[in-house]
Scaffold this motif. Structure first.
Motif, PDB file in Angstrom:
ATOM      1  N   TYR A  55       7.999  47.488 -17.437  1.00 27.66           N
ATOM      2  CA  TYR A  55       8.404  46.261 -18.119  1.00 27.66           C
ATOM      3  C   TYR A  55       7.622  46.121 -19.424  1.00 27.66           C
ATOM      4  CZ  TYR A  55      10.446  45.103 -13.577  1.00 27.66           C
ATOM      5  OH  TYR A  55      11.177  45.124 -12.428  1.00 27.66           O
ATOM      6  N   ASP A  56       8.191  45.315 -20.343  1.00 30.36           N
ATOM      7  CA  ASP A  56       7.517  45.051 -21.609  1.00 30.36           C
ATOM      8  C   ASP A  56       6.250  44.225 -21.373  1.00 30.36           C
ATOM      9  OD1 ASP A  56       9.359  46.398 -23.173  1.00 30.36           O
ATOM     10  OD2 ASP A  56      10.657  44.640 -23.397  1.00 30.36           O
ATOM     11  N   TYR A  57       5.231  44.587 -22.123  1.00 26.78           N
ATOM     12  CA  TYR A  57       3.942  43.896 -21.999  1.00 26.78           C
ATOM     13  C   TYR A  57       3.936  42.640 -22.877  1.00 26.78           C
ATOM     14  CZ  TYR A  57      -0.962  42.854 -22.930  1.00 26.78           C
ATOM     15  OH  TYR A  57      -2.161  42.214 -23.092  1.00 26.78           O
ATOM     16  N   SER A  58       3.282  41.614 -22.349  1.00 19.58           N
ATOM     17  CA  SER A  58       3.056  40.382 -23.113  1.00 19.58           C
ATOM     18  C   SER A  58       1.584  40.015 -23.017  1.00 19.58           C
ATOM     19  CB  SER A  58       3.911  39.231 -22.570  1.00 19.58           C
ATOM     20  OG  SER A  58       5.286  39.530 -22.660  1.00 19.58           O
ATOM     21  N   ASP A  59       1.076  39.406 -24.056  1.00 14.08           N
ATOM     22  CA  ASP A  59      -0.330  38.989 -24.042  1.00 14.08           C
ATOM     23  C   ASP A  59      -0.582  37.992 -22.916  1.00 14.08           C
ATOM     24  OD1 ASP A  59      -0.955  40.599 -26.168  1.00 14.08           O
ATOM     25  OD2 ASP A  59      -0.670  39.020 -27.682  1.00 14.08           O
ATOM     26  N   LYS A  60      -1.802  38.062 -22.351  1.00 18.16           N
ATOM     27  CA  LYS A  60      -2.257  37.178 -21.270  1.00 18.16           C
ATOM     28  C   LYS A  60      -1.428  37.355 -19.996  1.00 18.16           C
ATOM     29  CE  LYS A  60      -3.981  33.625 -24.441  1.00 18.16           C
ATOM     30  NZ  LYS A  60      -3.951  32.204 -24.808  1.00 18.16           N
ATOM     31  N   MET A  61      -0.835  38.509 -19.807  1.00 23.59           N
ATOM     32  CA  MET A  61      -0.082  38.783 -18.594  1.00 23.59           C
ATOM     33  C   MET A  61      -1.050  39.069 -17.455  1.00 23.59           C
ATOM     34  SD  MET A  61       2.756  41.783 -17.907  1.00 23.59           S
ATOM     35  CE  MET A  61       4.100  40.984 -18.766  1.00 23.59           C
ATOM     36  N   ARG A  62      -0.806  38.436 -16.280  1.00 20.17           N
ATOM     37  CA  ARG A  62      -1.607  38.642 -15.079  1.00 20.17           C
ATOM     38  C   ARG A  62      -0.824  39.500 -14.084  1.00 20.17           C
ATOM     39  NH1 ARG A  62      -4.076  36.016 -18.477  1.00 20.17           N
ATOM     40  NH2 ARG A  62      -5.454  34.245 -18.094  1.00 20.17           N
ATOM     41  N   VAL A  63      -1.571  39.925 -13.010  1.00 19.56           N
ATOM     42  CA  VAL A  63      -0.929  40.742 -11.980  1.00 19.56           C
ATOM     43  C   VAL A  63       0.175  39.959 -11.291  1.00 19.56           C
ATOM     44  CG1 VAL A  63      -1.284  41.959  -9.801  1.00 19.56           C
ATOM     45  CG2 VAL A  63      -2.973  42.166 -11.632  1.00 19.56           C
ATOM     46  N   GLU A  64      -0.095  38.703 -10.956  1.00 21.99           N
ATOM     47  CA  GLU A  64       0.917  37.903 -10.283  1.00 21.99           C
ATOM     48  C   GLU A  64       2.134  37.650 -11.191  1.00 21.99           C
ATOM     49  OE1 GLU A  64      -1.005  35.185  -6.873  1.00 21.99           O
ATOM     50  OE2 GLU A  64      -1.515  34.544  -8.928  1.00 21.99           O
ATOM     51  N   ASP A  65       1.909  37.575 -12.501  1.00 26.29           N
ATOM     52  CA  ASP A  65       3.044  37.434 -13.420  1.00 26.29           C
ATOM     53  C   ASP A  65       3.965  38.646 -13.336  1.00 26.29           C
ATOM     54  OD1 ASP A  65       1.900  35.058 -14.248  1.00 26.29           O
ATOM     55  OD2 ASP A  65       0.786  36.033 -15.880  1.00 26.29           O
ATOM     56  N   LEU A  66       3.360  39.831 -13.327  1.00 20.89           N
ATOM     57  CA  LEU A  66       4.163  41.048 -13.266  1.00 20.89           C
ATOM     58  C   LEU A  66       4.884  41.165 -11.926  1.00 20.89           C
ATOM     59  CD1 LEU A  66       5.064  43.633 -14.617  1.00 20.89           C
ATOM     60  CD2 LEU A  66       2.973  44.751 -13.803  1.00 20.89           C
ATOM     61  N   VAL A  67       4.246  40.705 -10.848  1.00 18.43           N
ATOM     62  CA  VAL A  67       4.898  40.733  -9.527  1.00 18.43           C
ATOM     63  C   VAL A  67       6.141  39.846  -9.542  1.00 18.43           C
ATOM     64  CG1 VAL A  67       4.626  40.085  -7.107  1.00 18.43           C
ATOM     65  CG2 VAL A  67       2.810  41.346  -8.275  1.00 18.43           C
ATOM     66  N   LEU A  68       6.038  38.679 -10.169  1.00 16.11           N
ATOM     67  CA  LEU A  68       7.212  37.800 -10.275  1.00 16.11           C
ATOM     68  C   LEU A  68       8.326  38.478 -11.074  1.00 16.11           C
ATOM     69  CD1 LEU A  68       5.560  34.319 -10.937  1.00 16.11           C
ATOM     70  CD2 LEU A  68       6.665  35.105  -8.842  1.00 16.11           C
ATOM     71  N   ILE A  69       7.962  39.119 -12.179  1.00 15.17           N
ATOM     72  CA  ILE A  69       8.968  39.816 -12.983  1.00 15.17           C
ATOM     73  C   ILE A  69       9.620  40.923 -12.171  1.00 15.17           C
ATOM     74  CG2 ILE A  69       9.303  41.229 -15.044  1.00 15.17           C
ATOM     75  CD1 ILE A  69       7.018  39.676 -16.341  1.00 15.17           C
ATOM     76  N   ALA A  70       8.858  41.579 -11.288  1.00 10.95           N
ATOM     77  CA  ALA A  70       9.375  42.667 -10.456  1.00 10.95           C
ATOM     78  C   ALA A  70      10.076  42.156  -9.216  1.00 10.95           C
ATOM     79  CB  ALA A  70       8.240  43.614 -10.068  1.00 10.95           C
ATOM     80  N   GLY A  71      10.368  40.884  -9.119  1.00 12.35           N
ATOM     81  CA  GLY A  71      11.149  40.359  -8.004  1.00 12.35           C
ATOM     82  C   GLY A  71      10.349  39.960  -6.784  1.00 12.35           C
TER      83      GLY A  71
END
Length: 813
Positions: free
Chosen positions: A492-508
């Motif tokens: 996925y595209d990276y965004s500033d201040k991205m956390r692990v839980e943020d990426l988990v939400l993006i991944a469904g």
């Protein structure tokens, strides 16, 4: 003899005509297509002349108006293809065209030798929807000249009421009943009405007092004959309506030919020039004042063109134009519609054919009105050059890219202020590409922020091209990856201040078996790191403890997050039992230690006719219920699949072979030999195998046959009898073949177990025969005799070896 034949044909045709005339409706519109075809066919075989054709139609009861309507019907048949497809009248087209009853077919487009252009106005003679036929539904004009075969309708009304339809005879008279002949031929309709009215006063005296009125009109219009000569496509004599005009005759003949003039068309009447018709008056002005009515025996002569020029290039209508003596080049350009918007409007090039060579003349627009054209001249209007005197361009990270004028936007600041850079524009550097005096390009760099703040000023020049870059286009795309126990593992595209839980939400979100105690983050080494033995930085995060450092751990570009499966989480695994069992089907295994006997017990036990010794276990290779197997060999695993793919590609370059290995690697099934009877009798023993996911246990019915394969004389199934031996089975199969290898024979039992023949000295111990066994007898290997050359070579080698040994022994003494 020929005369007699002609008379017989004429009588036959006339007889057919009389019979047919009784069947022809009074209204031509009511005639069927078949009736029209039969009518034309009759007159075709009779060999009638052009005049006789129309006379016969009149004799059949057709009026002049009906004949004209018949022409239209024949033309419609020809347009729709009916006439051309009729076998009866396949040769009538040319005849009907000559007498004007068939609309001329459009000819193929004619091309002139000058530039492949057509003559201006030629297309009107190829348009089937434009015939210039006279309108017969309106009264004849007062200046209509009455002639032979015209029908006059004389209507007397008032104190006396009567109507007479009288035909003008060949002497030019009409014969009114009880009055005698009245001369009308050669007079206009208006004059003829006065003559007839004066003559009728003898019968109707009340005409003088006005109590009785007389009205004269033309009923049936006669046909007249005109001749077209000169440079005409189809010269000859044509029979047309007496209301036809000069344009009607021109259209019927196809118009001027390749060298015919469109400007000089003469109408000769009684040996004198009546009018000279110019088609350009009609084509360019719509003027038909000289399109006069034709009279019988008129002659139309089309002269050859005198001056013809070509107009081509950036003109609205490229064509060949006929030029008169008093016309200039300006007139011809006007006839062609003028120069197109893309044309070069200052100069026109004229290509001229001289007496011995060719030449080019350059004429300015102001000189066109006085420039005298010669035949064969070609006027060429050039297209505007692709040249901009004040164009600058801007593209890239601006809201309004495109072309602009440096006249209104003289500086780069002005241009940027209009084009408006985007928020993501790279302000540290922009590029301006400029043409030097020798038309080679040079690059001028600038600081976009300084330009916008007016710290520097750059004046724009013609054909300057400015490119503003975006920040994201000048670096590698920032991404983060997540794999493992999430619903949509991907990059996925990276965004500033991205956390692990943020990426988990993006991944469904997490899958059910995800272990939040151990989430691993791998990170690229920084540019300053010099550790050659370290590949990446590993960070373990525990999201269940809700530790602040772990929760607020910020991701960086190109981080890879791995969400592991909980070691205590197990998904249901299944096995299947088929055949002679009470409850066959799929069964979910209770645990890792469930065995064959357990599944037989859960399935209700064996049926009475079950053959336990023939039971087999089918197991999918490389796929089990253990964690290492499922991770290492599952093709859907995002972690190991790329590694397996890489290793396979390095080992095998051929794509087909790679696909074949993949298929065998992941989908191969194995037959596992088992002893179901011992497994049931001794649960938990070595015979009672532990089941894996996807295992299939098949229990057949009792098998009553055995069979031998390979080097036996008769391969066939044989009924099994108790106590049958190996040799008995071979004998019932026709015995061993001559080249049979008895020592290497083996047996495959119904449960997949294999036993081979055992030998000691000259004694062989063959496998036992059980129901369903399959005996395989291989062929002996062929013993190839050594050739004489090979024997000599071996002997020479032995002799050399012996000599070497003797030499070594002597050396040791």
């Amino acid at each position: 003899m020929k005369l007699l034949k002609y008379v017989l044909i004429t009588v036959m045709v006339c007889s057919m005509g009389v019979l047919h005339a009784q069947q022809i409706p009074s209204n031509i519109e009511n005639l069927s297509n078949q009736q029209i075809l039969e009518l034309i066919s009759q007159f075709q075989v009779s060999g009638l002349s052009e005049e006789d054709f129309e006379i016969k139609l009149l004799e059949k009861g057709f009026t002049a108006n009906q004949i004209l309507l018949l022409k239209k019907r024949v033309a419609s048949l020809n347009t729709s293809g009916i006439l051309n497809n009729s076998s009866k009248i396949s040769n009538t087209d040319s005849y009907l065209e000559r007498i004007g009853m068939l609309t001329k077919k459009p000819s193929l487009k004619r091309r002139d030798s000058i530039g492949g252009l057509r003559v201006f106005g030629e297309e009107i003679f190829e348009n089937v929807n434009l015939s210039f036929e006279p309108n017969l539904s309106i009264p004849a004009p007062k200046n209509y000249i009455i002639g032979v075969n015209d029908q006059l309708v004389i209507d007397v009304f008032g104190l006396s009421e009567t109507t007479k339809k009288l035909k003008v005879n060949t002497e030019g008279f009409i014969r009114y009943p009880n009055l005698g002949p009245i001369k009308v031929a050669g007079y206009t309709l208006e004059d003829a009405q006065l003559i007839i009215k004066k003559s009728l006063t003898k019968l109707y005296p009340a005409i003088n007092s006005g109590a009785t009125l007389v009205q004269v009109s033309v009923g049936q219009i006669r046909s007249i004959r005109v001749t077209l000569i000169g440079e005409v496509k189809q010269p000859g004599s044509y029979s047309v309506s007496s209301l036809s005009t000069l344009m009607n005759a021109l259209y019927a003949s196809g118009g001027p030919n390749e060298i015919g003039s469109f400007r000089n068309i003469d109408l000769v009447r009684n040996g004198k020039l009546t009018v000279t018709f110019d088609l350009y008056d009609f084509l360019l002005k719509g003027d038909l004042s000289k399109n006069i009515l034709l009279q019988d025996e008129d002659v139309i002569r089309i002269h050859p063109f005198e001056t013809r020029v070509a107009v081509m290039g950036a003109i609205k209508k490229s064509a060949l134009f006929d030029v008169t003596n008093n016309e200039s080049a300006s007139d011809i350009v006007h006839y062609a519609g003028g120069v197109s918007p893309l044309g070069f409007k200052d100069l026109i090039r004229v290509k001229r054919l001289g007496t011995t060579n060719k030449e080019i003349i350059t004429v300015s627009i102001s000189q066109l009105s006085t420039f005298h054209l010669q035949s064969g001249d070609t006027l060429v209007i050039d297209t505007l050059a692709n040249y901009f005197v004040n164009r600058v361009q801007i593209k890239g990270a601006v809201y309004y890219p495109g072309e602009y004028s440096n006249s209104s936007l003289p500086t780069l600041f002005d241009l940027l202020n209009v084009a408006k850079p985007k928020e993501g524009a790279y302000f540290d550097r922009g590029l301006l590409r400029r043409l030097k005096s020798d038309y080679t390009s040079e690059l001028i760099n600038f600081n976009l922020a300084d330009v916008m703040n007016k710290k520097i000023e750059i004046k724009l020049e013609r054909e300057d091209s400015i490119h503003i870059y975006q920040v994201k286009d000048l670096r590698e795309r920032y991404t983060v990856s997540i794999s493992g126990e999430v619903n949509e593992p991907n990059t996925y595209d990276y965004s500033d201040k991205m956390r692990v839980e943020d990426l988990v939400l993006i991944a469904g979100g997490y899958k059910d078996g995800a272990d939040l105690h151990k989430i691993e983050v791998s990170r690229r080494l920084p540019k300053s790191a010099n550790e050659t033995l370290v590949y990446s930085i590993i960070k373990e995060i525990d999201l269940l403890k809700r530790n602040k450092d772990d929760l607020e751990f910020s991701l960086q570009p190109f981080d890879v997050i791995s969400v592991r499966k909980s070691p205590s989480y197990k998904e249901q695994i299944h096995a299947r039992i088929e055949g002679e069992i009470l409850y066959p089907g799929n069964y979910t295994l209770e645990g890792k230690k469930e065995r064959i006997s357990d599944m037989v017990r859960r399935a209700g036990g064996l049926k009475e006719d079950a053959f336990a010794e023939g039971a087999v276990l089918i197991r999918k290779s490389f796929i089990g219920n253990s964690e290492p197997d499922s991770v290492l060999f599952n093709t859907k695993s995002n972690l190991m699949a790329p590694l397996i793919e890489l290793n396979q590609k390095e080992a095998i370059a051929d794509t087909q072979q790679l696909n074949r290995i993949k298929q065998n690697f992941y989908k191969q099934q194995k037959l596992v030999g088992i002893n179901l009877s011992k497994a049931i009798q001794s649960p938990g023993s070595v015979f009672d195998l532990i089941l894996n996911e996807g295992d299939v246990l098949k229990i057949p019915r009792e098998i009553q046959t055995v069979q031998a394969f390979g080097a036996v004389n008769a391969q066939q199934q044989i009924a099994f009898t108790k106590g049958m031996s190996f040799i008995t089975l071979i004998q019932q199969s026709g015995g061993f073949a001559i080249n049979a290898s008895r020592r290497h024979s083996y047996a495959v039992y119904a449960n997949g177990e294999v036993q081979s023949t055992k030998g000691f000295l000259f004694f062989l111990q063959y496998p036992k025969v059980k129901p369903g066994v399959e005996i395989f007898v291989p062929l002996k290997k062929e013993n190839r005799r050594l050739s004489s050359g090979e024997i000599i070579g071996i002997g020479s080698g032995i002799a050399s070896m012996a000599g070497l040994i003797i030499s070594l022994l002597n050396a040791t003494k």
